[in-house]
Design a protein around this motif. Structure first.
Motif, PDB file in Angstrom:
ATOM      1  N   ALA A  23       0.988  -1.261   0.191  1.00  0.00           N
ATOM      2  CA  ALA A  23      -0.002   0.032  -0.061  1.00  0.00           C
ATOM      3  C   ALA A  23       0.799   1.266   0.129  1.00  0.00           C
ATOM      4  CB  ALA A  23      -0.883  -0.109   1.036  1.00  0.00           C
ATOM      5  N   LEU A  24       1.817   1.193   0.723  1.00  0.00           N
ATOM      6  CA  LEU A  24       2.984   2.464   0.756  1.00  0.00           C
ATOM      7  C   LEU A  24       3.546   2.511  -0.730  1.00  0.00           C
ATOM      8  CD1 LEU A  24       4.260   4.739   2.168  1.00  0.00           C
ATOM      9  CD2 LEU A  24       5.830   2.804   3.020  1.00  0.00           C
ATOM     10  N   ALA A  25       4.009   1.351  -1.183  1.00  0.00           N
ATOM     11  CA  ALA A  25       4.527   1.652  -2.601  1.00  0.00           C
ATOM     12  C   ALA A  25       3.495   2.297  -3.500  1.00  0.00           C
ATOM     13  CB  ALA A  25       4.755   0.199  -3.205  1.00  0.00           C
ATOM     14  N   ARG A  26       2.211   1.940  -3.645  1.00  0.00           N
ATOM     15  CA  ARG A  26       1.419   2.682  -4.434  1.00  0.00           C
ATOM     16  C   ARG A  26       1.073   4.168  -4.208  1.00  0.00           C
ATOM     17  NH1 ARG A  26      -0.897  -2.622  -3.919  1.00  0.00           N
ATOM     18  NH2 ARG A  26      -2.244  -2.049  -2.004  1.00  0.00           N
ATOM     19  N   ASP A  27       1.105   4.531  -2.713  1.00  0.00           N
ATOM     20  CA  ASP A  27       0.864   5.831  -2.483  1.00  0.00           C
ATOM     21  C   ASP A  27       2.070   6.663  -2.924  1.00  0.00           C
ATOM     22  OD1 ASP A  27       0.751   8.335  -0.647  1.00  0.00           O
ATOM     23  OD2 ASP A  27      -0.987   7.623  -0.144  1.00  0.00           O
ATOM     24  N   LEU A  28       3.251   6.084  -2.492  1.00  0.00           N
ATOM     25  CA  LEU A  28       4.670   6.793  -2.759  1.00  0.00           C
ATOM     26  C   LEU A  28       4.758   7.078  -4.448  1.00  0.00           C
ATOM     27  CD1 LEU A  28       7.034   5.263  -0.463  1.00  0.00           C
ATOM     28  CD2 LEU A  28       6.311   7.521  -0.434  1.00  0.00           C
ATOM     29  N   ALA A  29       4.301   6.044  -5.310  1.00  0.00           N
ATOM     30  CA  ALA A  29       4.369   6.053  -6.454  1.00  0.00           C
ATOM     31  C   ALA A  29       3.446   7.447  -7.057  1.00  0.00           C
ATOM     32  CB  ALA A  29       4.038   4.668  -7.363  1.00  0.00           C
ATOM     33  N   ARG A  30       2.285   7.443  -6.482  1.00  0.00           N
ATOM     34  CA  ARG A  30       1.341   8.682  -7.022  1.00  0.00           C
ATOM     35  C   ARG A  30       2.004   9.990  -6.590  1.00  0.00           C
ATOM     36  NH1 ARG A  30      -2.548   4.776  -5.023  1.00  0.00           N
ATOM     37  NH2 ARG A  30      -2.667   5.768  -3.025  1.00  0.00           N
ATOM     38  N   ARG A  31       2.982   9.804  -5.780  1.00  0.00           N
ATOM     39  CA  ARG A  31       3.846  11.057  -5.419  1.00  0.00           C
ATOM     40  C   ARG A  31       5.114  11.345  -6.305  1.00  0.00           C
ATOM     41  NH1 ARG A  31       1.905  12.592   0.209  1.00  0.00           N
ATOM     42  NH2 ARG A  31       0.304  11.033   0.697  1.00  0.00           N
ATOM     43  N   GLY A  32       5.269  10.551  -7.141  1.00  0.00           N
ATOM     44  CA  GLY A  32       6.441  10.684  -8.303  1.00  0.00           C
ATOM     45  C   GLY A  32       7.613  10.026  -7.794  1.00  0.00           C
ATOM     46  N   THR A  33       7.702   9.144  -6.961  1.00  0.00           N
ATOM     47  CA  THR A  33       9.150   8.636  -6.530  1.00  0.00           C
ATOM     48  C   THR A  33       9.346   7.421  -7.523  1.00  0.00           C
ATOM     49  OG1 THR A  33       7.924   6.775  -5.377  1.00  0.00           O
ATOM     50  CG2 THR A  33       8.496   8.707  -4.144  1.00  0.00           C
ATOM     51  N   ARG A  34      10.926   6.954  -7.475  1.00  0.00           N
ATOM     52  CA  ARG A  34      11.349   6.138  -8.200  1.00  0.00           C
ATOM     53  C   ARG A  34      11.462   4.912  -7.205  1.00  0.00           C
ATOM     54  NH1 ARG A  34      15.156   9.885 -10.136  1.00  0.00           N
ATOM     55  NH2 ARG A  34      16.661   9.315  -8.732  1.00  0.00           N
ATOM     56  N   ARG A 226       3.001  10.505   3.692  1.00  0.00           N
ATOM     57  CA  ARG A 226       3.667  12.012   4.339  1.00  0.00           C
ATOM     58  C   ARG A 226       4.603  12.195   5.164  1.00  0.00           C
ATOM     59  NH1 ARG A 226      -2.309  12.039   4.010  1.00  0.00           N
ATOM     60  NH2 ARG A 226      -2.434  11.693   6.366  1.00  0.00           N
ATOM     61  N   ALA A 227       4.772  11.201   6.076  1.00  0.00           N
ATOM     62  CA  ALA A 227       5.866  11.084   6.997  1.00  0.00           C
ATOM     63  C   ALA A 227       7.399  11.345   6.281  1.00  0.00           C
ATOM     64  CB  ALA A 227       5.767  10.089   7.721  1.00  0.00           C
ATOM     65  N   VAL A 228       7.247  10.403   5.000  1.00  0.00           N
ATOM     66  CA  VAL A 228       8.426  10.616   4.125  1.00  0.00           C
ATOM     67  C   VAL A 228       8.601  11.765   3.730  1.00  0.00           C
ATOM     68  CG1 VAL A 228       9.630   9.305   2.290  1.00  0.00           C
ATOM     69  CG2 VAL A 228       8.413   7.689   4.083  1.00  0.00           C
ATOM     70  N   GLU A 229       7.528  12.275   3.019  1.00  0.00           N
ATOM     71  CA  GLU A 229       7.690  13.563   2.376  1.00  0.00           C
ATOM     72  C   GLU A 229       8.367  14.626   3.234  1.00  0.00           C
ATOM     73  OE1 GLU A 229       4.278  14.232  -0.933  1.00  0.00           O
ATOM     74  OE2 GLU A 229       3.814  14.404   0.992  1.00  0.00           O
ATOM     75  N   HIS A 230       7.822  14.805   4.471  1.00  0.00           N
ATOM     76  CA  HIS A 230       8.236  15.720   5.385  1.00  0.00           C
ATOM     77  C   HIS A 230       9.398  15.362   6.542  1.00  0.00           C
ATOM     78  CE1 HIS A 230       5.037  17.923   3.783  1.00  0.00           C
ATOM     79  NE2 HIS A 230       3.959  16.971   3.902  1.00  0.00           N
ATOM     80  N   ARG A 231       9.821  13.949   6.302  1.00  0.00           N
ATOM     81  CA  ARG A 231      10.897  13.488   7.098  1.00  0.00           C
ATOM     82  C   ARG A 231      10.584  13.910   8.528  1.00  0.00           C
ATOM     83  NH1 ARG A 231      16.002  14.050   4.528  1.00  0.00           N
ATOM     84  NH2 ARG A 231      17.086  14.919   6.365  1.00  0.00           N
ATOM     85  N   ARG A 232       9.357  13.076   8.985  1.00  0.00           N
ATOM     86  CA  ARG A 232       8.879  13.283  10.238  1.00  0.00           C
ATOM     87  C   ARG A 232       9.777  12.490  11.192  1.00  0.00           C
ATOM     88  NH1 ARG A 232       5.515  17.435   9.786  1.00  0.00           N
ATOM     89  NH2 ARG A 232       3.586  16.872   8.706  1.00  0.00           N
ATOM     90  N   THR A 233      10.185  13.038  12.494  1.00  0.00           N
ATOM     91  CA  THR A 233      11.033  12.182  13.407  1.00  0.00           C
ATOM     92  C   THR A 233       9.898  11.177  14.051  1.00  0.00           C
ATOM     93  OG1 THR A 233      12.062  14.318  14.209  1.00  0.00           O
ATOM     94  CG2 THR A 233      11.879  12.577  15.878  1.00  0.00           C
ATOM     95  N   ALA A 234       8.609  11.362  14.040  1.00  0.00           N
ATOM     96  CA  ALA A 234       7.647  10.340  14.568  1.00  0.00           C
ATOM     97  C   ALA A 234       6.431  10.531  13.779  1.00  0.00           C
ATOM     98  CB  ALA A 234       7.367  10.225  16.116  1.00  0.00           C
ATOM     99  N   VAL A 235       5.666   9.491  13.515  1.00  0.00           N
ATOM    100  CA  VAL A 235       4.242   9.327  13.238  1.00  0.00           C
ATOM    101  C   VAL A 235       3.366   8.253  13.857  1.00  0.00           C
ATOM    102  CG1 VAL A 235       5.057   7.839  11.298  1.00  0.00           C
ATOM    103  CG2 VAL A 235       2.889   9.142  11.015  1.00  0.00           C
ATOM    104  N   TYR A 236       2.337   8.685  14.185  1.00  0.00           N
ATOM    105  CA  TYR A 236       1.470   7.806  15.285  1.00  0.00           C
ATOM    106  C   TYR A 236       0.059   7.617  14.210  1.00  0.00           C
ATOM    107  CZ  TYR A 236       4.339   9.094  18.825  1.00  0.00           C
ATOM    108  OH  TYR A 236       5.583   9.590  19.765  1.00  0.00           O
ATOM    109  N   VAL A 237      -0.015   6.349  13.874  1.00  0.00           N
ATOM    110  CA  VAL A 237      -1.418   6.000  13.100  1.00  0.00           C
ATOM    111  C   VAL A 237      -1.956   4.984  14.111  1.00  0.00           C
ATOM    112  CG1 VAL A 237      -2.253   5.056  11.135  1.00  0.00           C
ATOM    113  CG2 VAL A 237       0.240   6.202  11.260  1.00  0.00           C
ATOM    114  N   PRO A 238      -3.215   5.198  14.598  1.00  0.00           N
ATOM    115  CA  PRO A 238      -3.753   6.362  14.877  1.00  0.00           C
ATOM    116  C   PRO A 238      -3.075   7.473  15.528  1.00  0.00           C
ATOM    117  CG  PRO A 238      -5.049   4.873  16.162  1.00  0.00           C
ATOM    118  CD  PRO A 238      -4.047   3.932  15.415  1.00  0.00           C
TER     119      PRO A 238
END
Length: 296
Positions: A23-34, A226-238
């Motif tokens: 799922a992350l691969a699909r989302d990152l691909a939509r953001r233009g990554t290789r 989004r955490a990868v985009e913004h280089r987050r120190t921590a991300v909590y889900v939820p």
């Protein structure tokens, strides 16, 4: 996407054949990554790659095989360029009492989740230093508070949290950012398989309502991207898991109290036993762990 912090950047995702990784691969691909997709299941990795809007690299590798990982890193560098971000997502789990869990499977969970994550960081660090990149370690609610019947998984996820904190401090002066993603229950093969086992199902059922909710993999993937985009120190889900972070010292006595009451009742209904590695990903890992490695 033609503009954004990840456009034309190389991102590596381990455990990308299914679940959160796919799922992350699909989302990152939509953001233009290789994208470089790493994992055990070559056919499934190719299937994920075909679903992406841009060409990507797939590489079948066991992350506990350091030389195999080094070959993967060289292939990524040659085909896509140095990695700007690496997401250490690969992981497995087994449920059941520690006393009844086979020592080799207990050790395998630690090897994949903790040692494999560290080896992933090790082989891609030269790239991340070159690109002033970002390493995201997938952790868990289990990093914040251990649960009975999941001793190896909890130990490994506590370990990756500590590893990521240490790595962040070591690599800051190299301009490498390190983040930790704390995830609760996600709708994956692993969790669906866990629910087939009465003791794991009941333990989750007796958690507070927000803590037992299962979240769609696509929702989790969007938060991670989004955490990868913004280089987050921590991300909590939820997001409410952040509150657990500040109250984590209170969790062990609460877990102990509940376990003393609930576990005897559960054991009276059905004898405890080890589950084996959970989900299709766990089964694929079991096959891969038995396979001879190149040069062995």
């Amino acid at each position: 996407m033609t503009d954004g912090p990840l456009v034309n950047r190389t991102v590596v995702v381990t455990g990308a054949a299914r679940g959160v990784g796919a799922a992350l691969a699909r989302d990152l691909a939509r953001r233009g990554t290789r994208l470089a997709l790493l994992g055990h299941e070559g056919a499934r990795l190719e299937e994920v790659a075909r679903s992406l809007p841009a060409p990507s690299l797939t590489y079948e590798v066991d992350i506990t095989d350091e030389e195999g990982l080094r070959r993967a890193a060289r292939a990524v560098r040659a085909r896509l360029g140095p990695a700007s971000a690496v997401v250490a997502n690969a992981g497995i789990a087994e449920g059941g009492p520690f006393a009844l869990t086979a020592a080799d499977r207990w050790r395998r969970v630690i090897d994949v989740n903790l040692t494999g994550s560290a080896q992933t960081a090790r082989v891609f660090l030269p790239d991340l230093r070159e690109t002033a990149g970002y390493y995201l370690q997938i952790a868990s609610l289990a990093s914040l508070g251990a649960s009975p019947m999941m001793s190896a998984y909890c130990a490994s996820k506590a370990g990756v949290e500590a590893f990521a904190h240490a790595l962040r401090a070591e690599e800051a002066h190299h301009r490498v950012a390190v983040g930790i993603a704390y995830l609760n229950w996600v709708d994956t093969d692993m969790i669906r398989d866990a629910d087939r086992h009465a003791v794991l199902r009941e333990l989750r059922a007796h958690m507070p309502l927000p803590a037992r909710r299962v979240h769609p993999a696509d929702l989790v993937a969007a938060r991670l991207a989004r955490a990868v985009e913004h280089r987050r120190t921590a991300v909590y889900v939820p997001a409410w898991l952040r509150l657990v972070q500040v109250t984590r010292a209170a969790l062990p006595p609460v877990v102990l109290r509940v376990s003393r009451r609930r576990l005897p009742l559960l054991e009276a209904g059905e004898p405890f036993r080890a589950t084996g590695l959970l989900g299709a990903g766990g089964q694929a890992d079991q096959v891969a762990a038995r396979a001879p490695r190149p040069g062995a």
